[in-house]
Design a protein around this motif. Structure first.
Motif, short mmCIF file in Angstrom:
data_model
loop_
_atom_site.label_atom_id
_atom_site.label_comp_id
_atom_site.label_asym_id
_atom_site.label_seq_id
_atom_site.Cartn_x
_atom_site.Cartn_y
_atom_site.Cartn_z
N VAL A 1 -86.62 -6.97 -13.72
CA VAL A 1 -86.02 -8.50 -13.99
C VAL A 1 -87.13 -9.55 -13.63
O VAL A 1 -87.18 -10.51 -14.38
CB VAL A 1 -84.72 -8.88 -13.63
CG1 VAL A 1 -84.30 -9.94 -13.78
CG2 VAL A 1 -83.79 -7.60 -13.88
N LEU A 2 -87.72 -9.64 -12.60
CA LEU A 2 -88.62 -10.64 -12.03
C LEU A 2 -89.87 -10.49 -12.83
O LEU A 2 -90.25 -11.56 -13.52
CB LEU A 2 -89.00 -10.27 -10.46
CG LEU A 2 -90.14 -11.04 -10.06
CD1 LEU A 2 -89.42 -12.58 -9.93
CD2 LEU A 2 -90.20 -10.79 -8.74
N LEU A 3 -90.32 -9.53 -13.48
CA LEU A 3 -91.45 -9.11 -14.17
C LEU A 3 -91.05 -9.70 -15.57
O LEU A 3 -92.05 -10.42 -16.12
CB LEU A 3 -91.91 -7.75 -14.19
CG LEU A 3 -92.82 -7.07 -13.19
CD1 LEU A 3 -93.00 -5.69 -13.46
CD2 LEU A 3 -94.11 -8.07 -13.24
N ALA A 4 -89.88 -9.25 -16.03
CA ALA A 4 -89.58 -9.74 -17.51
C ALA A 4 -89.57 -11.30 -17.43
O ALA A 4 -89.99 -12.13 -18.40
CB ALA A 4 -88.19 -9.25 -17.91
N THR A 5 -88.99 -11.92 -16.34
CA THR A 5 -88.92 -13.42 -16.41
C THR A 5 -90.31 -14.01 -16.35
O THR A 5 -90.55 -15.13 -17.08
CB THR A 5 -87.98 -13.94 -15.12
OG1 THR A 5 -86.83 -13.16 -14.98
CG2 THR A 5 -87.79 -15.44 -15.20
N LEU A 6 -90.99 -13.44 -15.64
CA LEU A 6 -92.51 -14.15 -15.53
C LEU A 6 -93.39 -14.01 -16.69
O LEU A 6 -94.04 -15.02 -17.18
CB LEU A 6 -93.27 -13.57 -14.08
CG LEU A 6 -92.69 -13.71 -12.93
CD1 LEU A 6 -93.55 -13.10 -12.00
CD2 LEU A 6 -92.71 -15.32 -12.55
N VAL A 7 -92.93 -13.08 -17.46
CA VAL A 7 -93.84 -12.75 -18.75
C VAL A 7 -93.19 -13.17 -19.88
O VAL A 7 -93.81 -13.08 -20.84
CB VAL A 7 -94.29 -11.32 -18.69
CG1 VAL A 7 -95.31 -10.88 -17.68
CG2 VAL A 7 -93.44 -10.29 -19.15
N LEU A 8 -91.79 -13.83 -19.84
CA LEU A 8 -91.10 -14.00 -21.01
C LEU A 8 -91.67 -14.99 -21.86
O LEU A 8 -91.94 -15.00 -23.19
CB LEU A 8 -89.69 -14.50 -20.65
CG LEU A 8 -88.95 -14.72 -21.77
CD1 LEU A 8 -88.62 -13.60 -22.56
CD2 LEU A 8 -87.56 -15.17 -21.28
N PRO A 9 -92.47 -16.20 -21.35
CA PRO A 9 -92.96 -17.07 -22.17
C PRO A 9 -94.28 -16.62 -22.82
O PRO A 9 -94.39 -16.85 -24.02
CB PRO A 9 -93.62 -18.07 -21.16
CG PRO A 9 -92.62 -18.01 -19.73
CD PRO A 9 -92.43 -16.66 -19.79
N LEU A 10 -95.01 -15.56 -22.26
CA LEU A 10 -96.16 -15.04 -23.06
C LEU A 10 -95.63 -14.23 -24.21
O LEU A 10 -96.13 -14.30 -25.18
CB LEU A 10 -96.84 -14.20 -21.99
CG LEU A 10 -97.63 -14.85 -20.86
CD1 LEU A 10 -98.37 -13.93 -19.85
CD2 LEU A 10 -98.66 -15.78 -21.53
N PHE A 11 -94.46 -13.49 -23.78
CA PHE A 11 -93.83 -12.47 -24.76
C PHE A 11 -93.27 -13.44 -25.86
O PHE A 11 -93.40 -13.06 -27.29
CB PHE A 11 -92.66 -11.81 -24.33
CG PHE A 11 -92.19 -10.64 -25.17
CD1 PHE A 11 -92.74 -9.45 -25.63
CD2 PHE A 11 -90.82 -11.28 -26.01
CE1 PHE A 11 -91.99 -8.66 -26.45
CE2 PHE A 11 -90.21 -10.20 -26.79
CZ PHE A 11 -90.90 -9.07 -27.06
N ASN A 12 -92.72 -14.40 -25.67
CA ASN A 12 -92.28 -15.44 -26.69
C ASN A 12 -93.23 -15.98 -27.72
O ASN A 12 -93.25 -15.97 -28.85
CB ASN A 12 -91.40 -16.75 -26.32
CG ASN A 12 -89.78 -16.16 -25.79
OD1 ASN A 12 -89.41 -15.33 -26.49
ND2 ASN A 12 -89.45 -16.86 -24.75
N GLU A 13 -94.55 -16.28 -26.94
CA GLU A 13 -95.55 -16.63 -27.85
C GLU A 13 -96.17 -15.37 -28.76
O GLU A 13 -96.48 -15.60 -29.81
CB GLU A 13 -96.58 -17.01 -26.85
CG GLU A 13 -97.96 -17.78 -27.63
CD GLU A 13 -98.75 -18.38 -26.47
OE1 GLU A 13 -100.05 -18.66 -27.14
OE2 GLU A 13 -98.78 -18.45 -25.44
#
Length: 810
Positions: free
Chosen positions: A363-375
């Motif tokens: 969950v921590l990893l997903a939160t951190l990389v979510l902006p990159l994933f959205n892009e």
């Protein structure tokens, strides 16, 4: 007892920090990838479900084959809505749209326009159909009168104080005056109307009241009554051709019957698609917004499953390998009375603990990389931290994952025989290597499959970007909204052409990239029957169009100002000529009449034929096309010379500001617009690459852990071999070759699977690559190099250990 299991599990995890880290980090990576992809898939599947009675709303589609051209429309004719409402008693509501693209908007007392993208005409039933409430205004009357419009909140805030918007007047495209009668919330990001901000009354659009059944320009939605079914409505749609279209066509083709229409090889088929299916299942001409693809959803779902499987396989492999170190512990436990069920519960507790720790990290990893994933995915998903169902689903998933990944190690270790393991002879007889080897093969099969898929996706994208499209798209600047210059449009073009940095310029409303389009039926002079109709795109251009876009004339000539008769001339592409049944040279001088029932009976003379060029996606074949002179002025294209583009754009902007100061200067490069056509494929390629790297990392973690364990288990064997004269290279080879054999098996399994899956994906493109052998060679070499680098580090490290240290205990 459970608390004791937790305590013992925690102690065991702390006792082996390296393997605990590999297990936890591998699971966390897989789970984080699974979370992100699951959120994306949920967003895709939720499109248009927010609308009231969405399960009863359908759009009518039209599949048309006429004049040698086949097309699939997301639109139907203007009178369709009235006809179905009148004829079919189970229709509750109908609503039409007429997409208008973008418009320049300003208050009457202001001089500067604001460009509003996503403008459409719609019927007054719009609000009731989709359950849309107005923030300001009355839904019952908001769009009933001509020259009225409703704006979204964001659009209204560009022009007015939101509260005072209703009753204000706006000037549209410097010509039409409209009154704001309502303000609504912004359209949801996961709706088919997400790109629209202004809705004008259909009563303002004269064309919407004609009885023309031959044109398809109106996305038309129906809402069925609760007691109706779509099958019954489909049966009614099957009668529309005979009941309405053929009688309309008889005004132009006297005596034509439905049977004759079909016998000529033509068809007009109406069907429906559910509102909630449009985003993922519809890819038709004139969609109201760019849609996704269910195929891509399936692909991403498979990738998510792959990541979870890789993480579970990692856990199983490492746990069964490390269990050999715990053989004596298990033997003692069994000797002291532990039964098989108790041991299984103990080991499942350990796997569950690792799974829940991994969940927190994921969950921590997903939160951190979510902006990159959205892009990366061009989306705007968010992790629903406040949604209790999200956490419940995560906890259940973590529990199931812990049981799934820990079940085999638990049952495997619980079978240890105390007499064997306590004698010290059990390590070689415990077994499990066959299962571990199979799991390594599974891991690398998945990773190599993803490598092959990624290479082929990017090869197809490169093919698209580099393919000769038949026109020049490089260094072509597109200036939008040229019509806002009014009478100055031609002067603007002439001034731009005088710039030294501009080779040539052309004004038109039609571009070989996404732009306004229209279809027309043409008839060869003297042959006015439906069997010989030629259906084609009809583009109005100027004299410089062909030269500016670098189109190639293969017969005849270009438009020429010296020939006054060119005002009625026409230039065709190769497909149109082919459908006429003549050669390009034979087509020259032939005269064509355009459309049925038009007052202007002028015949157009063919003066040239251009080589086919792609003006739609490479997923489609090149259709028939005609070019004729006209004064459409939506955009201007300027072919720039090599040099400083920013300086050239600044010079053009200065000219624009002198001639059309009330309109914003908006531009883009044609190659950018072309690339945007393949956004879905580009996103898929980026996602493939990202998660392929992630899968390789997870697989390498497991291989690295197994190599480490293998080196530790064989440390004394290595020492003896070194004493007997074996070199570091020989020992490294001995330790690595078994793993490389497993990778070899994975290669043999994954390459055919990768070829089959990607061959199916490529079938969606009419123009596509052939899958070359080098793709599989590169994937094979990558897999071998990655595995060698992963295994050899630990193998070399073990081979270089001083044998006196490893043999000291002997």
């Amino acid at each position: 007892m459970f608390r004791n299991y937790i305590k013992v599990a925690w102690r065991n995890l702390k006792r082996q920090p390296f393997f605990t880290f590999l297990n936890t980090f591998g699971l966390a990576l897989g789970m984080a990838g699974g979370i992100l992809i699951s959120l994306y898939i949920h967003s895709e599947l939720s499109f248009d479900t927010m609308f009231k009675d969405a399960d009863r709303i359908y759009r009518i589609n039209a599949d048309v084959k006429f004049g040698g051209t086949e097309q699939v429309f997301a639109e139907v004719s203007a009178p369709m809505a009235e006809a179905v409402q009148k004829d079919y008693p189970y229709i509750e509501l109908t609503t039409r749209f007429r997409n208008n693209g973008s418009m320049l908007i300003r208050k009457r007392d202001e001089s500067l326009n604001v460009k509003e993208n996503g403008v459409a005409f719609t019927d007054s039933t719009f609000f009731k159909m989709f359950g849309i409430d107005l923030l300001h205004g009355d839904a019952r009357t908001a769009l009933t009168e001509p020259n009225t419009l409703v704006m979204t909140k964001t659009a209204a805030e560009k022009h007015f104080n939101l509260v005072n918007a209703v009753g204000q007047t706006l000037l549209m495209d410097n010509e039409f005056t409209y009154t704001v009668t309502g303000v609504i919330e912004d359209m949801p990001k996961n709706s088919f109307l997400r790109d629209h901000g202004v809705f004008m009354s259909m009563a303002s659009y004269q064309d919407s009241r004609n009885g023309e059944w031959g044109n398809h320009n109106y996305p038309t939605f129906i809402k069925l009554r609760p007691d109706a079914n779509i099958e019954g409505f489909q049966e009614y749609l099957n009668t529309v051709l005979g009941a309405y279209v053929i009688p309309w066509a008889q005004d132009y083709f006297p005596g034509i019957t439905e049977a004759q229409f079909i016998a000529a090889g033509n068809h007009l088929l109406y069907d429906t698609i559910a509102l909630t299916d449009i985003h993922l299942y519809s890819d038709r001409s004139a969609e109201l917004s760019r849609n996704g693809s269910i195929q891509n959803v399936y692909i991403l779902a498979v990738i998510a499953i792959f990541l979870i499987v890789l993480a579970c396989v990692n856990f199983m492999n490492l746990s069964t390998a490390v269990s050999l170190k715990r053989a004596k512990e298990i033997g003692i436990r069994k000797t002291l009375g532990s039964n098989k069920a108790g041991l299984i519960r103990q080991f499942l507790t350990e796997s569950g603990l690792i799974s829940f720790i991994s969940l927190l990290f994921s969950v921590l990893l997903a939160t951190l990389v979510l902006p990159l994933f959205n892009e990366l995915a061009d989306t705007s998903i968010a992790i629903p931290f406040t949604n209790p169902y999200f956490w419940i689903l995560l906890l259940i998933s973590a529990l199931l994952l812990g049981i799934l990944s820990g079940s085999y190690p638990a049952f495997f270790m619980s079978k240890f025989v105390p007499a064997k393991v306590l004698k010290g002879s059990g390590k070689s007889n415990i077994g499990g290597s066959g299962i571990r080897n199979s799991l390594v093969v599974v891991q690398f099969t998945i990773s190599i499959f993803l490598i092959v898929s990624t290479l082929i996706v990017f090869q197809q994208l490169k093919f698209i970007q580099n393919k000769d499209l038949g026109f020049s798209r490089d260094q072509v600047l597109v200036i939008e909204d040229v019509y806002s210059a009014g009478d100055q449009a031609l002067s603007f073009k002439e001034e731009v052409q005088k710039l030294g940095s501009v080779k040539s310029a052309s004004i038109s409303s039609f571009l070989p990239t996404p732009s306004a389009r229209t279809d027309s039926s043409f008839f060869i002079e003297g042959v006015m029957d439906q069997e010989h109709a030629i259906n084609m795109q009809a583009w109005r251009v100027d004299h410089e169009y062909i030269n500016t876009l670098g189109l190639e004339i293969i017969a005849g000539r270009d438009f020429d100002r010296q020939f006054v008769s060119d005002s009625t001339a026409i230039i065709l592409n190769e497909t149109a000529v082919k459908n006429m049944g003549v050669t390009p040279e034979e087509a020259l001088g032939m005269r064509l009449k355009r459309n049925l029932g038009e007052g202007n009976q002028t015949l157009s003379t063919v003066i040239g034929v251009v080589k086919n060029f792609h003006f739609t996606s490479l997923k489609n074949d090149i259709a028939s096309l005609s070019l004729s002179l006209g004064r459409d002025s939506d955009v201007m294209v300027a072919k720039l010379r090599a040099g400083s583009f920013s300086e050239s754009i600044a010079q053009i902007e200065r000219i624009w500001n002198d001639m059309a100061a009330e309109a914003p200067f908006a531009y883009y490069f044609m190659d950018e617009s072309f690339n945007n056509t393949y956004q879905a494929e580009q996103r898929l390629g980026r996602i493939f690459m990202t998660f392929t790297l992630l899968s390789i990392i997870i697989a390498c973690l497991g291989l690295f852990g197994l190599a480490t364990f293998n080196a530790e288990r064989r440390i004394k064997e290595i020492g003896i071999r070194k004493v007997l004269g074996a070199s570091v290279g020989q020992i490294t080879y001995k330790l690595s070759i078994d793993f490389l054999r497993l990778v070899g098996v994975a290669i043999l399994v994954s390459l055919p699977l990768g070829w089959y899956a990607m061959a199916k994906w490529l079938e969606s493109f009419s123009y596509r690559i052939e899958i070359n052998i080098w793709v599989f060679v590169i994937a094979t070499l990558l897999a071998i190099v990655i595995s060698i680098l992963t295994v050899s580090f630990q193998s070399i490290k073990a081979a270089m250990v001083n044998p006196t240290k490893s043999l000291r205990a002997e």
